[in-house]
Write a protein that holds these residues in place. Structure first.
Motif, short mmCIF file in Angstrom:
data_model
loop_
_atom_site.label_atom_id
_atom_site.label_comp_id
_atom_site.label_asym_id
_atom_site.label_seq_id
_atom_site.Cartn_x
_atom_site.Cartn_y
_atom_site.Cartn_z
N GLY A 12 29.29 75.90 -6.15
CA GLY A 12 29.80 76.32 -7.46
C GLY A 12 30.95 77.29 -7.39
N SER A 13 30.68 78.54 -7.00
CA SER A 13 31.70 79.60 -7.05
C SER A 13 32.65 79.61 -5.88
N HIS A 14 32.24 79.06 -4.74
CA HIS A 14 33.11 79.09 -3.55
C HIS A 14 34.43 78.42 -3.88
N GLN A 15 35.50 79.00 -3.39
CA GLN A 15 36.82 78.40 -3.60
C GLN A 15 37.37 77.92 -2.27
N PRO A 16 37.53 76.62 -2.11
CA PRO A 16 37.20 75.55 -3.06
C PRO A 16 35.70 75.26 -3.07
N PRO A 17 35.19 74.66 -4.16
CA PRO A 17 33.79 74.26 -4.15
C PRO A 17 33.55 73.23 -3.05
N GLU A 60 31.61 60.71 1.56
CA GLU A 60 31.78 59.27 1.78
C GLU A 60 32.68 59.02 2.99
N PRO A 61 32.44 57.96 3.75
CA PRO A 61 33.33 57.63 4.86
C PRO A 61 34.78 57.48 4.38
N GLY A 62 35.71 58.08 5.11
CA GLY A 62 37.12 58.02 4.75
C GLY A 62 37.54 59.05 3.72
N SER A 63 36.57 59.81 3.19
CA SER A 63 36.88 60.83 2.18
C SER A 63 37.43 62.08 2.86
N ASP A 64 38.20 62.84 2.10
CA ASP A 64 38.67 64.14 2.62
C ASP A 64 38.03 65.28 1.80
N ALA A 65 36.83 65.01 1.29
CA ALA A 65 36.12 66.04 0.52
C ALA A 65 35.78 67.22 1.43
N LEU A 66 35.91 68.41 0.90
CA LEU A 66 35.57 69.61 1.66
C LEU A 66 34.07 69.82 1.59
N TYR A 67 33.48 70.13 2.74
CA TYR A 67 32.03 70.15 2.81
C TYR A 67 31.51 71.31 3.65
N TYR A 68 30.22 71.58 3.47
CA TYR A 68 29.52 72.52 4.34
C TYR A 68 28.45 71.76 5.10
N TYR A 125 31.14 76.25 6.93
CA TYR A 125 32.32 75.59 6.38
C TYR A 125 33.46 75.80 7.37
N ILE A 126 34.02 74.70 7.88
CA ILE A 126 35.17 74.76 8.77
C ILE A 126 36.40 74.46 7.91
N ARG A 127 37.26 75.44 7.76
CA ARG A 127 38.38 75.32 6.82
C ARG A 127 39.33 74.19 7.18
N ASP A 128 39.60 73.99 8.45
CA ASP A 128 40.60 73.00 8.84
C ASP A 128 39.96 71.78 9.52
N VAL A 129 38.81 71.36 9.01
CA VAL A 129 38.06 70.28 9.63
C VAL A 129 38.85 68.96 9.64
N TYR A 130 39.78 68.78 8.73
CA TYR A 130 40.55 67.53 8.67
C TYR A 130 41.90 67.62 9.37
N ASP A 131 42.16 68.70 10.10
CA ASP A 131 43.40 68.81 10.87
C ASP A 131 43.43 67.67 11.88
N PRO A 132 44.47 66.81 11.85
CA PRO A 132 44.49 65.66 12.77
C PRO A 132 44.53 66.06 14.25
N GLU A 133 44.98 67.27 14.56
CA GLU A 133 45.03 67.73 15.95
C GLU A 133 43.69 68.31 16.41
N ARG A 134 42.77 68.51 15.49
CA ARG A 134 41.51 69.19 15.82
C ARG A 134 40.73 68.44 16.90
N VAL A 135 40.71 67.14 16.85
CA VAL A 135 39.93 66.35 17.79
C VAL A 135 40.39 66.56 19.24
N TYR A 140 26.37 86.73 -2.58
CA TYR A 140 26.42 85.48 -3.34
C TYR A 140 27.64 85.41 -4.25
N ALA A 141 28.70 86.06 -3.85
CA ALA A 141 29.95 86.04 -4.59
C ALA A 141 31.09 85.92 -3.59
N THR A 142 32.22 85.42 -4.05
CA THR A 142 33.39 85.31 -3.19
C THR A 142 33.74 86.68 -2.64
#
Length: 201
Positions: A42-47, A55-63, A73-83, A105-107
């Motif tokens: 809810g309150s986390h930015q971004p949620p 979903e597979p292929g999604s770039d949704a931010l997740y925990y 939460y890894i902020r740069d989980v979708y960085d293409p160089e991360r692998v 429980y707050a930002t």
């Protein structure tokens, strides 16, 4: 049986006693888990969404839920160089720069000083606040994940990260400092540790 865990504060040489189990565990832990998840979604930015809902292929931010009491939460989980960067395993030695907060429980605002950090960017802020940092290390913290001298929650949060990752880890009190008062951290406090993985061996 009592286990002794060294906190992240080697400069102070402080130790925390983490007892396995406590009488309030049935009430406190579910409440802390629910409130952390509510914050992340809810309150986390971004949620964020739970990893299992991405979903597979999604770039949704997740925990990611580790055990049932650590949320990462890894902020740069979708960085293409991360692998291509070295991954942290259970037998790795890592160095991190971190900020540790009692989680409310707050930002966490940029203006709030962490309860403890080794981030050199904050050294002058602590001095300005009147704190004596003479024995406070602002060097990256080196951790051997095979050692027992690490908070259980931090160990869980580190495994699976990669060098260069910027991470937020939220944990219930049983994965942090337990049910005893520890220095400036009240008993049964959930905590948040933000950290950057500087190196992995």
């Amino acid at each position: 049986m009592k286990k002794i865990f060294r906190i992240l504060l080697p400069a102070f040489g402080l130790c925390a006693a983490l007892l396995c189990g406590c009488s309030n565990e049935e009430d406190v832990l579910p409440t802390q888990r629910d409130r952390i998840v509510s914050f992340l979604e809810g309150s986390h930015q971004p949620p964020l969404v739970p990893e299992e809902e991405v979903e597979p292929g999604s770039d949704a931010l997740y925990y990611t839920t580790l055990g049932n009491t650590v949320y990462r939460y890894i902020r740069d989980v979708y960085d293409p160089e991360r692998v291509n960067r070295t991954e942290v395993t259970r037998s790795s030695t890592v160095t991190i720069t971190f900020r540790l907060y009692v989680f409310t429980y707050a930002t966490i605002p940029d203006t709030r000083l962490p309860e403890y950090t080794n981030d050199p960017e904050l050294a002058s802020a602590y001095v300005a606040a009147g704190l004596n940092v003479e024995y406070w290390s602002f060097e990256p913290l080196r951790l051997n994940l095979r050692s027992a001298d690490i908070l259980n929650g931090l160990r869980l949060a580190l495994v699976g990260c990669r060098q260069g990752d910027r991470v937020e880890a939220y944990m219930t009190y049983n994965m942090a400092f337990g049910d005893t008062n520890f220095s400036f951290i009240p008993r049964e406090s959930p905590i948040c540790i933000t950290f950057t993985v500087e190196s992995v061996e």
